[in-house]
Every structure is written in structure tokens, then in C-alpha cells.
Scaffold this active site. Structure first.
Site, mmCIF file in Angstrom:
data_model
loop_
_atom_site.group_PDB
_atom_site.id
_atom_site.type_symbol
_atom_site.label_atom_id
_atom_site.label_comp_id
_atom_site.label_asym_id
_atom_site.label_seq_id
_atom_site.Cartn_x
_atom_site.Cartn_y
_atom_site.Cartn_z
ATOM 1 N N ILE A 16 0.849 -1.200 0.000
ATOM 2 C CA ILE A 16 0.000 0.000 0.000
ATOM 3 C C ILE A 16 0.885 1.251 0.000
ATOM 4 O O ILE A 16 0.558 2.263 -0.633
ATOM 5 C CB ILE A 16 -0.971 -0.012 1.199
ATOM 6 C CG1 ILE A 16 -1.868 -1.260 1.127
ATOM 7 C CG2 ILE A 16 -1.824 1.254 1.225
ATOM 8 C CD1 ILE A 16 -2.823 -1.435 2.288
ATOM 9 N N ASP A 35 11.777 2.652 5.786
ATOM 10 C CA ASP A 35 11.336 1.247 5.727
ATOM 11 C C ASP A 35 12.532 0.373 6.090
ATOM 12 O O ASP A 35 13.661 0.647 5.672
ATOM 13 C CB ASP A 35 10.847 0.928 4.300
ATOM 14 C CG ASP A 35 9.968 -0.315 4.241
ATOM 15 O OD1 ASP A 35 10.436 -1.391 4.667
ATOM 16 O OD2 ASP A 35 8.825 -0.212 3.768
ATOM 17 N N ASP A 38 11.671 -5.237 5.874
ATOM 18 C CA ASP A 38 11.318 -6.520 6.489
ATOM 19 C C ASP A 38 10.443 -7.346 5.543
ATOM 20 O O ASP A 38 10.579 -8.566 5.462
ATOM 21 C CB ASP A 38 10.561 -6.229 7.801
ATOM 22 C CG ASP A 38 10.279 -7.484 8.602
ATOM 23 O OD1 ASP A 38 9.498 -8.325 8.126
ATOM 24 O OD2 ASP A 38 10.840 -7.631 9.710
ATOM 25 N N ASN A 39 9.537 -6.679 4.842
ATOM 26 C CA ASN A 39 8.619 -7.391 3.940
ATOM 27 C C ASN A 39 8.550 -6.702 2.577
ATOM 28 O O ASN A 39 7.498 -6.638 1.943
ATOM 29 C CB ASN A 39 7.222 -7.457 4.578
ATOM 30 C CG ASN A 39 6.317 -8.431 3.866
ATOM 31 O OD1 ASN A 39 6.752 -9.490 3.419
ATOM 32 N ND2 ASN A 39 5.046 -8.084 3.734
ATOM 33 N N LYS A 92 1.899 -7.817 9.291
ATOM 34 C CA LYS A 92 0.458 -7.893 8.993
ATOM 35 C C LYS A 92 -0.101 -9.300 8.788
ATOM 36 O O LYS A 92 -1.185 -9.442 8.231
ATOM 37 C CB LYS A 92 0.171 -7.057 7.749
ATOM 38 C CG LYS A 92 0.926 -7.554 6.533
ATOM 39 C CD LYS A 92 0.404 -7.009 5.236
ATOM 40 C CE LYS A 92 1.094 -7.688 4.081
ATOM 41 N NZ LYS A 92 0.682 -7.253 2.778
ATOM 42 N N SER A 132 -6.566 -1.884 10.244
ATOM 43 C CA SER A 132 -6.868 -3.168 9.599
ATOM 44 C C SER A 132 -8.282 -3.593 9.953
ATOM 45 O O SER A 132 -8.761 -3.318 11.071
ATOM 46 C CB SER A 132 -5.877 -4.219 10.106
ATOM 47 O OG SER A 132 -6.380 -5.508 9.884
ATOM 48 N N TYR A 156 -2.137 -9.607 15.999
ATOM 49 C CA TYR A 156 -2.034 -8.581 14.954
ATOM 50 C C TYR A 156 -3.141 -7.543 15.114
ATOM 51 O O TYR A 156 -2.889 -6.333 15.179
ATOM 52 C CB TYR A 156 -2.096 -9.224 13.557
ATOM 53 C CG TYR A 156 -2.275 -8.218 12.446
ATOM 54 C CD1 TYR A 156 -1.356 -7.204 12.243
ATOM 55 C CD2 TYR A 156 -3.396 -8.269 11.594
ATOM 56 C CE1 TYR A 156 -1.525 -6.261 11.230
ATOM 57 C CE2 TYR A 156 -3.569 -7.342 10.584
ATOM 58 C CZ TYR A 156 -2.632 -6.336 10.407
ATOM 59 O OH TYR A 156 -2.806 -5.404 9.410
ATOM 60 N N LYS A 160 -3.306 -3.305 16.303
ATOM 61 C CA LYS A 160 -3.977 -2.207 15.583
ATOM 62 C C LYS A 160 -5.017 -1.537 16.477
ATOM 63 O O LYS A 160 -5.149 -0.314 16.490
ATOM 64 C CB LYS A 160 -4.641 -2.747 14.309
ATOM 65 C CG LYS A 160 -3.654 -3.271 13.261
ATOM 66 C CD LYS A 160 -2.814 -2.163 12.656
ATOM 67 C CE LYS A 160 -1.980 -2.636 11.485
ATOM 68 N NZ LYS A 160 -1.130 -1.585 10.926
#
Ligand SMILES: O=c1ccn([C@@H]2O[C@H](COP(=O)(O)OP(=O)(O)O[C@H]3O[C@H](CO)[C@H](O)[C@H](O)[C@H]3O)[C@@H](O)[C@H]2O)c(=O)[nH]1
Length: 166
Positions: A16, A35, A38-39, A92, A132, A156, A160
């Protein structure tokens, strides 16, 4: 906010984040990404540069860093003035959060708290936080709307929820 404002996008190399950064650059904003990859991969930022072209790319800066590292953030905030932060950096995956809950609380919660402390220190008061649908658990109907009861069912989702009602 005027179109020449400067925005810090955490997790801006992610899915995103990259889409948001493209839109921000097209709208005339100066964008800094922080950033830890990590992903994501830095190539995603290169793709953003290709998509927006050479001229708008000059308004984009990438910083490899971790929002849990206060010194890292302090360095960024002392070198540039950010009008707002869009906060996507976080883990996430629901299943992974159940296997490794501390990792999720560390990245998503401690990381955010560190970010907010540095924002406060540098008087940056505008934040867009990416939450989320997991904060609603298993809602009785969809699409979810913001006044649904918060019923996160996994670590998770709880990381949030902690942002909306600590
Ligand atoms: O501590 C961390 C954890 C992750 N990241 C980075 O954050 C970005 C997250 O991007 P993803 O592609 O993994 O995630 P999405 O863009 O799909 O997810 C976004 O939308 C989700 C809602 O569906 C969540 O809000 C999530 O936090 C938010 O990043 C990645 O580049 C990752 O490297 C960090 O910089 N620091």
C-alpha cells in the site's frame, strides 16, 4: 495541506505504501520513505521512481531504517521538516502474529510509540495511521464501518486496536 508539503511515509516500500507514494508524488508532495525492508525490497522504490519519472523522483527520498530505532528517527526528523506522517510500517500476517505475538507487539506497537514520541518532539502533529479490518474480529455484516465494535481476535488485530483505544 498544500501540495508542496513534505510527508514521511513509514513502510513506504510495501504494497500500500508504494501505491500511496506514487499518488503523493503525482500530487506534488515531497516524500521520504522510511522502511526496514522486512517485507519489501528496495527495487519497489526503484519501480516507483520509474513510474513517476525523473523529475518527480527528485522529490522522493528513501531511508533504510527501523521505526523502533529512536536515533534513526531523530536523525531523519532533525534533517527534514515533515508536515505529516503516513504510517504503514508494520507486520500484517494474522497466523504469524499468533505464533510470534511479541514480534508483533514489538514492531507494531513499540515501533509506533517510538515514532509518535519523535513526532511529538519535533512538533509533527498530523498522522494517518493504517489500521486493519482485523480490529472488528468477525463482524456480523460487511463491509465494516468505523462504528462497529472493536473485537480483535489475534495479536495482529490487537496491535492495531491499541492505536484507536489504548
Ligand atoms: O517494523 C517494521 C515492519 C514492516 N516494515 C515495512 O512496512 C511495509 C509494510 O508493507 P506490506 O506490503 O507488508 O503491507 P501492506 O502495505 O499490505 O499493509 C498495510 O496495510 C495493512 C492493512 O491491510 C496494515 O495496516 C499494514 O500495517 C500496512 O503496512 C513493508 O515495506 C515492510 O518492510 C517496516 O518498515 N518496519
Amino acid at each position: 495541506m498544500s501540495a508542496c508539503s513534505s510527508i514521511l511515509v513509514t513502510g513506504g516500500a510495501g504494497f500500500i505504501g508504494t501505491h500511496t507514494v506514487v499518488q503523493l508524488l503525482h500530487q506534488g508532495f515531497y516524500v521520504t520513505i522510511v522502511d526496514n525492508l522486512d517485507n519489501s525490497v528496495q527495487e519497489a522504490v526503484t519501480r516507483v521512481r520509474e513510474l513517476v519519472g525523473t523529475e518527480l523522483s527528485r522529490n522522493l527520498h528513501f531511508h533504510l531504517g527501523d521505526i523502533r530505532n529512536k536515533q534513526d528517527l531523530e536523525k531523519l526528523f532533525s534533517q527534514a521538516e515533515f508536515d505529516a506522517v503516513i504510517h504503514f510500517a508494520g507486520l500484517k500476517a494474522v497466523g504469524e502474529s499468533m505464533a510470534h505475538p511479541f514480534r508483533y507487539f514489538d514492531n507494531n506497537l513499540i515501533g509506533s510509540i517510538t515514532l509518535y514520541q519523535v513526532m511529538a518532539k519535533y512538533n509533527c502533529k498530523k498522522l494517518v495511521f493504517s489500521s486493519s479490518a482485523t480490529v472488528y474480529g468477525q463482524p456480523k455484516k460487511i463491509p465494516c464501518v468505523e462504528d462497529f465494535e472493536l473485537k480483535a481476535m489475534n495479536p495482529y488485530g490487537r496491535t492495531k486496536v491499541s492505536h484507536c483505544c489504548p
